[in-house]
Design an enzyme around this catalytic site. Structure first.
Site, PDB file in Angstrom:
ATOM      1  N   ASP A 281       0.856  -1.179   0.000  1.00  0.00           N
ATOM      2  CA  ASP A 281       0.000   0.000   0.000  1.00  0.00           C
ATOM      3  C   ASP A 281       0.900   1.240   0.000  1.00  0.00           C
ATOM      4  O   ASP A 281       2.125   1.112  -0.003  1.00  0.00           O
ATOM      5  CB  ASP A 281      -0.907   0.005   1.241  1.00  0.00           C
TER       6      ASP A 281
ATOM      7  N   ASP B  98       1.387   4.701   2.317  1.00  0.00           N
ATOM      8  CA  ASP B  98       0.969   5.310   3.583  1.00  0.00           C
ATOM      9  C   ASP B  98       1.346   6.787   3.615  1.00  0.00           C
ATOM     10  O   ASP B  98       2.439   7.153   3.194  1.00  0.00           O
ATOM     11  CB  ASP B  98       1.680   4.604   4.748  1.00  0.00           C
TER      12      ASP B  98
ATOM     13  N   ASP C 120      -3.375   4.451   2.700  1.00  0.00           N
ATOM     14  CA  ASP C 120      -3.743   4.816   4.077  1.00  0.00           C
ATOM     15  C   ASP C 120      -3.400   6.281   4.299  1.00  0.00           C
ATOM     16  O   ASP C 120      -2.271   6.698   4.041  1.00  0.00           O
ATOM     17  CB  ASP C 120      -2.943   3.993   5.106  1.00  0.00           C
TER      18      ASP C 120
END
Ligand code: DCT
Ligand code: MG
Length: 510
Positions: free
Chosen positions: A343, A345, A434
């Site tokens: 992902d 962040d 995120d």
């Protein structure tokens, strides 16, 4: 976490022994011309010397085979300055006043940094006084202690480029994951710590003797190391990779939104493939799992650095539209220099925003993306942050900041000069993102906490608790002896409060 790879060294390979000798002759470009190194073999051994020489040459250092007048730095291990001078005397070589006598820890730090690092008192070898040697300057510094490898990842420098023990660390990570799937926390941690400590070693382990003095290697771990040294592979790891439960858990937890509980349930119900799970009419999926199945292929193919940078542009633009003074920082694996991640962040903070502006920011940002058709999944978590709350005692506790877990639609970049259209059909990729928002005065703690790696974070907190009687989490640092919160403007401040040498983000890949 990156998916661990299968461990295989081929059938019954013999120990890789003559490390340096076979490769030492490869020519390398010299990048640092002011330094001419000589590595002392005494008390270091031929193999390790050859290995360090080759490594230093590969990193652009000039390393001489023989000691000569051109040498500027002598590097030694387990020798005091007096020992080195004695050795020089025996060789009939006079040490000039410019000659630097250094402990191997200096060279190892240079290898980690990929360039010469500053020589400080702890690197310089001192001569036992009584007959003071003007050649070596600094008389006040304490004699160097033999560099011990710390049991805490936050006292080690772990870069991405130099894992000499991947064959072992891959094996440990598979075993750790299997223990995690079986909810055996203790054994999981044992193997994660062992993997972490070996990632920071500046040499490959080739015999059991090499494991002496290395922390976090208990009996169980040493057994696995021995198996790999002797047979080229670990029978335990092989068994795990073949294990029905491990394979199913690995597959099920690869779906966004599926944790251990759900994987356990599906496994007990007899499912072994995702297509069977998806087509079962009796199962009810959460919104997160539905998104996980919908974008499965995109999400399991990792995020590249280029994609992370493209997402970063999207995030910065959107945040700036509502709070122009806000600071947006990429955290997680990409801040540690990884080329791939699962992902992207981000940490967001604003020095000027009012509480209300702050509270609304993430909602405004995701609303904007929704309008533009870029928001594929969104889960907002409101803040439960309280100013005077003590840091959490739990090592793995989630923080209280406002955050959102997203899946964004990232359009492929157009290739200039390429008239043809993008790949047939779909011209975008689903990416996990995120976003974390923290109060401005907590940004150093949040940044340190969200940069990871997880093992590094765990050990920072463990170190704070056990070595300093302090409590650290993503929000604050509390000194239990003085009963005060310690403030920090930067990560450097936090390391300093903890009495730790500063470790750069790219050295935190523990
Ligand atoms: N983190 C933490 N505790 C958690 C979750 C995360 O301290 N329970 C920190 C450590 C790493 C950082 O947040 C980002 O987490 P991930 O994205 O899961 O890890 P990563 O290091 O960025 O690795 P990946 O490349 O897999 O995203
Ligand atoms: Mg990440």
């Amino acid at each position: 976490m990156d998916p661990p790879q299968a461990v295989h060294l081929g059938p019954r390979r013999k120990r890789p022994r003559q490390l340096g000798t076979s490769v030492a002759s490869t020519p390398h470009d010299i990048r640092f011309r002011d330094l001419v190194l000589f590595i002392l073999e005494k008390r270091m051994g031929t193999t390790r010397r050859a290995f360090l020489m080759e490594l230093a040459r590969r990193k652009g250092f000039r390393v001489e085979n023989e000691l000569s007048d051109s040498v500027t730095h002598i590097v030694a291990e387990n020798n005091s300055g007096s020992d080195v001078l004695e050795w020089l005397q025996v060789q009939n070589i006079k040490a000039s006043s410019e000659l630097e006598l250094l402990d191997v820890s200096w060279l190892i730090e240079c290898m980690g940094a990929g360039k010469p690092v500053e020589m400080t008192g702890r690197h310089q070898l001192v001569v036992r006084t009584s007959s003071p040697s003007p050649a070596l300057g600094s008389q006040n510094i304490p004699p160097p202690t033999v560099q011990k490898i710390s049991q805490y990842a936050c006292q080690r420098r772990t870069t991405l480029s130099s894992n000499y023990n991947q064959v072992f660390t891959d094996a440990f990570e598979i075993l750790a994951e299997n223990y995690e799937f079986r909810e055996n926390e203790g054994s999981c941690l044992t193997f994660m710590r062992a993997a972490s400590v070996l990632k920071s070693l500046p040499f490959p382990i080739t015999s059991m003797r090499d494991t002496e003095g290395i922390p976090c290697l208990g009996e169980k771990v040493k057994c696995v190391i021995e198996g790999i040294i002797e047979d080229g592979e670990s029978s335990e790891v092989k068994a795990v990779l073949d294990d029905e439960r491990y394979k199913s858990f690995k597959l099920f937890t690869s779906v966004f939104g599926v944790g251990l509980k759900t994987a356990e349930k599906w496994f007990r119900m007899g499912f072994r493939t995702l297509s069977k799970v998806k087509s079962d009419k009796s199962l009810v999926f959460t919104r997160m799992q539905k998104a996980g199945f919908l974008y499965y292929e995109d999400l399991i193919s990792c995020v590249s650095r280029a994609e992370a940078e493209a997402v970063s542009v999207l995030v910065k633009e959107a945040v700036a539209a509502f709070l122009p003074d806000a600071l947006v920082t990429v955290t997680g694996g990409f801040r540690r220099g990884k080329m791939m991640g699962h992902d992207v962040d981000f940490l967001i903070t604003s020095p000027e925003a009012t509480e209300e502006e702050e509270q609304q920011l993430l909602h405004k940002v995701t609303d904007l993306w929704k309008q533009r058709g870029l928001l594929l999944y969104c889960d907002h978590i409101e803040s439960t942050f309280e100013k005077f709350k003590l840091p959490s005692r739990k090592v793995d506790a989630l923080d209280h900041f406002q955050k959102c877990f997203l899946i964004l639609k990232l359009h492929h970049q157009r290739v200039d000069g390429d008239g043809s259209s993008q790949q047939e059909g779909k011209d975008w990729k689903a990416i996990r993102v995120d976003l974390v928002l923290c109060p401005y005065e907590r940004r150093a703690f949040a940044l340190l906490g969200w940069t990871g790696s997880r093992q590094f974070e765990r050990d920072l907190r463990r170190y704070a608790t056990h070595e300093q009687k302090m409590m650290l989490d993503n929000h604050a640092l509390y000194d239990k002896t003085k009963r005060v919160f310690l403030e920090a403007e930067s990560e450097e401040d936090i390391f300093a409060h903890l009495g730790l040498d500063y470790i750069e983000p790219w050295e935190r890949n523990a």
